[in-house]
Design a protein around this motif. Structure first.
Motif, short mmCIF file in Angstrom:
data_model
loop_
_atom_site.label_atom_id
_atom_site.label_comp_id
_atom_site.label_asym_id
_atom_site.label_seq_id
_atom_site.Cartn_x
_atom_site.Cartn_y
_atom_site.Cartn_z
N ARG A 180 0.81 -1.22 0.00
CA ARG A 180 0.00 0.00 0.00
C ARG A 180 0.85 1.28 0.00
NH1 ARG A 180 -5.47 -0.26 1.95
NH2 ARG A 180 -6.21 -2.41 2.02
N ARG A 181 2.16 1.12 0.17
CA ARG A 181 3.07 2.26 0.26
C ARG A 181 2.63 3.23 1.36
NH1 ARG A 181 6.46 1.89 -3.96
NH2 ARG A 181 5.77 0.70 -5.79
N CYS A 182 2.33 2.65 2.51
CA CYS A 182 1.88 3.45 3.64
C CYS A 182 2.80 3.23 4.84
CB CYS A 182 0.44 3.13 4.01
SG CYS A 182 0.21 1.49 4.75
N ALA A 183 2.63 4.03 5.87
CA ALA A 183 3.43 3.90 7.09
C ALA A 183 2.89 2.76 7.95
CB ALA A 183 3.40 5.21 7.87
N LEU A 184 3.71 2.31 8.88
CA LEU A 184 3.32 1.24 9.79
C LEU A 184 3.65 1.65 11.22
CD1 LEU A 184 2.29 -1.66 10.26
CD2 LEU A 184 4.65 -2.47 9.90
N ARG A 185 2.65 1.60 12.09
CA ARG A 185 2.85 1.89 13.51
C ARG A 185 2.84 0.57 14.27
NH1 ARG A 185 -1.43 6.44 15.20
NH2 ARG A 185 -0.39 6.09 17.22
N ALA A 186 3.99 0.18 14.81
CA ALA A 186 4.10 -1.05 15.61
C ALA A 186 3.92 -0.65 17.07
CB ALA A 186 5.45 -1.71 15.39
N ILE A 187 2.89 -1.22 17.70
CA ILE A 187 2.53 -0.80 19.05
C ILE A 187 2.56 -1.97 20.02
CG2 ILE A 187 0.68 0.17 20.46
CD1 ILE A 187 -0.21 1.78 18.05
N ALA A 188 3.29 -1.78 21.11
CA ALA A 188 3.27 -2.73 22.22
C ALA A 188 2.56 -2.05 23.39
CB ALA A 188 4.69 -3.13 22.62
N VAL A 189 1.74 -2.79 24.08
CA VAL A 189 1.00 -2.22 25.21
C VAL A 189 1.49 -2.90 26.48
CG1 VAL A 189 -1.25 -1.73 26.18
CG2 VAL A 189 -0.99 -1.84 23.70
N TRP A 190 1.97 -2.10 27.40
CA TRP A 190 2.53 -2.63 28.64
C TRP A 190 1.55 -2.41 29.78
CZ3 TRP A 190 5.19 0.08 32.93
CH2 TRP A 190 5.80 -0.83 33.81
N GLN A 191 1.25 -3.49 30.48
CA GLN A 191 0.41 -3.41 31.66
C GLN A 191 1.28 -3.70 32.88
OE1 GLN A 191 -2.63 -6.27 30.05
NE2 GLN A 191 -4.06 -4.66 30.62
N PRO A 192 1.55 -2.70 33.71
CA PRO A 192 2.45 -2.90 34.85
C PRO A 192 1.96 -4.01 35.78
CG PRO A 192 1.95 -0.58 34.53
CD PRO A 192 1.02 -1.35 33.64
N PRO A 193 2.84 -4.93 36.18
CA PRO A 193 2.44 -6.00 37.10
C PRO A 193 2.16 -5.44 38.49
CG PRO A 193 4.81 -6.04 36.76
CD PRO A 193 4.26 -5.02 35.80
N VAL A 194 1.27 -6.11 39.18
CA VAL A 194 0.94 -5.67 40.54
C VAL A 194 2.14 -5.85 41.46
CG1 VAL A 194 -0.59 -6.04 42.51
CG2 VAL A 194 -1.48 -6.24 40.17
N PHE A 195 2.81 -7.02 41.33
CA PHE A 195 3.99 -7.30 42.13
C PHE A 195 5.15 -7.64 41.20
CE2 PHE A 195 0.33 -8.63 44.72
CZ PHE A 195 0.50 -7.78 45.81
N SER A 196 6.31 -7.06 41.46
CA SER A 196 7.49 -7.35 40.64
C SER A 196 8.75 -7.04 41.42
CB SER A 196 7.46 -6.53 39.35
OG SER A 196 8.66 -6.74 38.63
N LEU A 197 9.80 -7.80 41.18
CA LEU A 197 11.10 -7.56 41.80
C LEU A 197 11.87 -6.47 41.08
CD1 LEU A 197 12.22 -11.26 42.47
CD2 LEU A 197 11.19 -9.64 44.09
N HIS A 198 11.38 -6.08 39.89
CA HIS A 198 12.05 -5.06 39.09
C HIS A 198 11.27 -3.76 39.11
CE1 HIS A 198 14.66 -8.22 37.49
NE2 HIS A 198 13.56 -8.94 37.29
N SER A 199 11.97 -2.67 38.89
CA SER A 199 11.31 -1.36 38.86
C SER A 199 10.47 -1.22 37.60
CB SER A 199 12.35 -0.24 38.90
OG SER A 199 13.07 -0.20 37.69
N GLY A 200 9.49 -0.30 37.66
CA GLY A 200 8.65 -0.07 36.50
C GLY A 200 9.45 0.42 35.31
N ASP A 201 10.43 1.28 35.56
CA ASP A 201 11.25 1.80 34.47
C ASP A 201 12.02 0.69 33.77
OD1 ASP A 201 10.43 4.36 34.85
OD2 ASP A 201 12.20 5.00 35.99
N THR A 202 12.56 -0.26 34.56
CA THR A 202 13.31 -1.37 34.00
C THR A 202 12.42 -2.22 33.09
OG1 THR A 202 14.78 -1.47 35.90
CG2 THR A 202 14.66 -3.45 34.52
N LEU A 203 11.22 -2.51 33.55
CA LEU A 203 10.30 -3.35 32.78
C LEU A 203 9.82 -2.61 31.53
CD1 LEU A 203 8.23 -4.89 35.70
CD2 LEU A 203 9.93 -6.05 34.29
#
Length: 286
Positions: A180-203
């Protein structure tokens, strides 16, 4: 030629209840774009009640209606895309099962959407979208609204979550964007875990890195496709639907990484089929 670009015809189910023009317009244009044929299909299911209100056998009435609908749709498709080879088939059987069977040989299956609620969808014998999307052997395109072809910078949206299913969707989305000769937006959606050993920024940064790594090889293969990466926080369905508000289409894998073995259609796919205002393209794995 890759598996996704194999020259296989496009099959479209012609709905005898709802206006089929939008879905057929999309299918005819896509067939022209890909240089493939177009097959129009009406399936006539068996009936428990053998009689129509006027005493005519119900099945005969449906076959007559199907024949007339195919004749009209065939002429309409020829007028829209004269260079596309179009044929039609009136087949016996339940529509969903017939279209799933045809998907073994088709390059994609196109359906119109009746915009049924979830309750109506499960109770309606005429519902095709979910059962065909769930079991088809090729990509399924559900066209509920017209394409946003007037957008100044046309683009596609593809959902990426690192799963095998989303990788298949990404491959298909790059091919489609290139055609189509058009642009492509690749989107990932992150849902922060309730409990994690890592910081939100790291994840969050790990999610960005995963998205970049996942798209890297395809971006090299399709250098003419203008690609953007986006990682958002929130609901995958709402995020993708909002991002695709003015898109040509949104492309997703059939099953995400949060599913279970028996789940044929992921919750994101199911949500987009009800929420998105552009064509929804669902790509199976393998």
């Amino acid at each position: 030629m890759t598996r996704t670009t194999a020259r296989r015809d496009i099959a479209i189910g012609i709905d005898l209840v709802k206006n089929w023009h939008l879905a057929l317009a999309w299918a005819a244009d896509e067939a022209h774009l890909r240089g493939v044929g177009l097959r129009l299909v009406v399936a006539v299911p068996p009936q428990h009640d053998p009689r129509h209100v006027d005493g005519t056998p119900r099945r005969l009435v449906q076959r007559q209606a199907g024949t007339e609908a195919l004749r009209t749709a065939l002429a309409w498709a020829h007028a829209r895309q004269p260079a596309v080879k179009v044929d039609s088939s009136l087949l016996d059987g339940f529509p969903a099962a017939v279209l799933v069977g045809l998907s073994q040989e088709a390059g994609m299956v196109v359906l119109g959407s009746r915009h049924l609620s979830r309750t109506e969808e499960f109770l309606s014998a005429g519902s095709l979208v979910v059962p065909v999307t769930a079991k088809a052997h090729c990509p399924v395109v559900v066209v509920g609204d017209a394409e946003h072809v007037t957008q100044e910078t046309p683009y596609l949206v593809v959902g990426v979550d690192g799963s095998e299913s989303s990788r298949a969707a990404l491959a298909w989305a790059f091919e489609e964007a290139d055609l189509r000769r058009c642009a492509l937006r690749a989107i990932a959606v992150w849902q922060p875990p309730v409990f994690s050993l890592h910081s939100g920024d790291t994840l969050f940064h790990a999610e960005r890195r995963l998205l970049s790594e996942t798209t890297a090889g395809w971006a090299e293969k399709y250098p003419d496709v203008r690609l953007t990466h986006e990682v958002s926080i929130g609901s995958p369905v709402e995020t993708l639907a909002n991002a695709a508000e003015h898109a040509l289409a949104v492309v997703v894998g059939r099953r995400g990484r949060g599913g279970y073995t028996g789940m044929r259609v992921g919750s994101v796919v199911h949500g987009l089929l009800h929420r998105a205002h552009c064509p929804v393209i669902t790509v199976p794995t393998g």
